[in-house]
Design an enzyme around this catalytic site. Structure first.
Site, short mmCIF file in Angstrom:
data_model
loop_
_atom_site.label_atom_id
_atom_site.label_comp_id
_atom_site.label_asym_id
_atom_site.label_seq_id
_atom_site.Cartn_x
_atom_site.Cartn_y
_atom_site.Cartn_z
N SER A 146 5.48 -3.15 55.46
CA SER A 146 5.05 -1.76 55.55
C SER A 146 5.32 -1.03 54.24
CB SER A 146 5.73 -1.07 56.73
OG SER A 146 5.17 0.18 56.99
N ASP A 302 0.03 3.96 53.49
CA ASP A 302 1.02 2.98 53.02
C ASP A 302 0.37 1.60 52.90
OD1 ASP A 302 0.79 2.33 55.71
OD2 ASP A 302 2.93 2.09 56.04
N ASP A 304 0.26 -1.30 54.39
CA ASP A 304 -0.44 -1.98 55.49
C ASP A 304 -1.30 -1.03 56.30
OD1 ASP A 304 1.85 -0.79 56.67
OD2 ASP A 304 1.77 -2.19 58.34
N ASP A 306 -0.88 1.65 58.19
CA ASP A 306 -0.62 2.21 59.51
C ASP A 306 -0.05 3.62 59.43
OD1 ASP A 306 1.93 1.49 58.66
OD2 ASP A 306 2.43 0.34 60.44
#
Length: 575
Positions: A146, A302, A304, A306
């Site tokens: 993340s 961010d 990834d 999400d």
């Protein structure tokens, strides 16, 4: 086995990966580094695992990835051949070793006879969630850390509903993972052999198109694209660019400007200290571009994809980064107002938020006849509720969010989705632009209507063995000796989510908390202020959350500052 024995086991293993062997050789005279790399197994928790990359049982590497995957494979096999045939979808982000780890996952699963669907290149985490549902797979895995620093990577596991595993299923997987005795000797077959047998299947464009088709259903008022919102977008060197640009273009948004320095995936995240839209510093380049072109809205996602952060001009013409709570309030107010306008607001609508998310969401929901329900921190708990209500029909999901920049508008994905949130943010901006207002002025309208709520967050990073001890000591102290008052206001309720009890001090009474156990404490003061202590599940941190309500912005700011200063003074005295 102690850490020295584990180190010896690794360093003497004849087939050890060459890169791992060289790194161990470089570490051999650094006892502190070796101990940290081997003093425990990298914890596979309810959300998977996350850690620094490198050799050792307490690190992310091909061996610990294989071990986690064997545990998951054994769990899947316990459900029989149908589960194995349905298989696992695997995605990965832009971090170091993400493609390699994803391939190791695929090979390990396939060697166990479990079908592995592997994306052909990096993809956003919410698309993994969507794809598990679309392919009717039994599970999903995404390789990501993340928003952590570049030296980290991680491994998240999803169930058949596209959500991260709920506690009961996660505990079963954890037991299987812990039963794997030696990560070094796990056998995996060759990639091409497994592909020839149909056990590894590469996926890509067909899932992109399907995901995009669902994204195009997000807008409440598609005609608002005509307002020509001038958007600055940065994926912060991550995975969001293709999905965001494709969806916005298809929806008619053409005035999109990408921060060039951050446009391409880069595992070192060279332009930011942390690739996290919660960090205001991550917006520096976006703000520079925004000022040059006089943008209406700045958006950062961010790595990834999400989490989403937004920045808008305040009344002084200066870009400010909104908190996750503020963005969530704007989203929720807009969704409700538009559904009311169209007559599509469900009578049994439910909004889901976490226990550390602002109470303004409750005010907005309840004043519009909707149910607001709290869940533990972690989007999997929001997804678990969505699944529950889909099954029972008792409530209709309207919106789910958490203060840490996570939002879900429609449940074709079952994890927070920054692509969905980007589309909604641009539409909300267009809505206010049509009225001659900025989004910041729209936020002030929301505050005027529902109250001036303000929240704060402080965190302490405490690494290693001693850090873990300190974090637990802080929680123990507050649990055993709860404060009588904070900032000259009486503490009236303590919620202990580990004991699942809410204690009302004046009445000397307690009630059960109908949520799973979690090592979290929350205090409510007599004026409605609240404070929450929560250790991070993915980082060596303990976090302190604060929420207040005032009659004006200035009053709320002053109250929040006073509460935070007083509370953190108490924390610092414990260290």
């Amino acid at each position: 086995m102690d850490w020295k024995s584990l180190y010896t086991n690794w360093s003497s293993y004849g087939n050890l990966d060459n890169e791992m062997r060289l790194m161990l050789e470089e570490m051999k005279n650094d006892e502190v580094a070796l101990q940290d790399a081997f003093y425990k197994n990298l914890e596979f928790g309810t959300g998977g695992m996350r850690g620094e990359m490198g050799p050792g049982t307490n690190r992310m590497n091909i061996y610990t990835v294989r071990k986690a995957t064997v545990g998951l494979a054994d769990y899947i096999q316990s459900f029989g051949n149908e589960a194995k045939t349905r298989g696992v979808v695997i995605a990965y982000d832009s971090r170091h070793k993400s493609p390699e780890f994803a391939l190791e996952v695929a090979k390990t699963l396939a060697t166990k006879g479990i079908k592995a669907y592997l994306f052909d290149e990096l993809r956003p985490t919410p698309q993994l969630s969507f794809s598990v549902r679309k392919l009717r797979a039994f599970a999903g895995i995404v390789i990501t850390a993340s928003h952590n620093p570049p030296e980290y990577n991680g491994y998240k596991v999803y169930g058949a509903d596209g959500a991260q595993l709920p506690p009961e299923a996660a505990d079963q997987v954890i037991n299987y993972v812990n039963a794997v005795e030696n990560e070094l000797t796990i056998r995996v077959e060759e990639e091409e052999t497994l592909k020839d047998r149909g056990l590894i299947q590469i996926i890509g464009e067909e899932l992109d198109t399907a995901y995009n088709e669902h994204l195009l259903t997000i807008p409440e008022d598609p005609k608002l694209a005509e307002e020509n919102v001038k958007l600055v977008f940065t994926p912060l060197h991550g995975t969001a660019k293709k999905s965001v640009i494709r969806a916005l273009y298809d929806l008619g948004y053409r005035n999109v400007h990408i921060v060039k320095e951050q446009e391409m995936p880069n595992a070192n995240f060279p332009t930011v200290k942390l690739p996290n839209p919660e960090e205001h510093a991550a917006f520096e380049l976006a703000i520079e571009l925004g000022n040059r072109i006089d943008a209406d809205l700045l958006i950062a996602t961010d790595p990834d994809a999400d989490r989403l952060g937004i920045s808008v001009k305040n009344n002084a013409g200066v870009y400010v980064v909104l908190t996750g709570n503020q963005t969530g309030a704007l989203f929720l107010d807009y969704l409700i107002s538009q559904k009311q306008r169209k007559g599509t607001l469900p009578e049994n609508g439910v909004v889901l938020k976490t226990i550390v998310t602002s109470e303004i969401g409750r005010a907005i929901s309840e004043q519009n006849g909707l149910k607001m329900e709290d869940v533990l921190t972690g989007f999997k708990f929001i997804a678990e509720k969505i699944n529950e209500y889909h099954t029972s029909g008792e409530q209709t999901f309207l919106f789910g969010y958490e203060e840490s920049y996570g939002y879900l508008i429609k449940d074709f994905a079952r994890d927070k989705d920054a692509i969905q949130a980007t589309i909604l943010a641009v539409e909300v901006c267009a809505y206010y632009k049509k009225q001659g207002k900025t989004m910041y002025e729209g936020l002030l309208d929301v505050f005027d209507k529902y109250g001036y709520y303000m929240e704060g967050l402080q965190s302490l990073t405490l690494k290693g063995i001693e850090g873990s001890r300190q974090i637990q000591a802080i929680l123990n102290e507050f649990r055993e000796n709860p404060p009588d008052q904070i900032s000259n206001h009486k503490v009236v309720v303590q919620e202990d989510y580990l004991n699942r009890k809410a204690y009302t001090f004046g009445a000397k009474s307690e009630e059960s908390i109908m949520l799973p156990k979690s090592n979290v404490l929350k205090y409510f003061l007599e004026d409605g202020t609240w404070v929450c202590l929560r250790p991070s599940g993915t980082e060596p941190k303990i976090k302190f959350y604060f929420g207040v309500k005032g009659n004006s912005m200035n009053e709320a700011k002053g109250k929040l500052s006073t509460v935070m200063e007083d509370f953190m003074r108490r924390i610092n005295n414990l260290l």
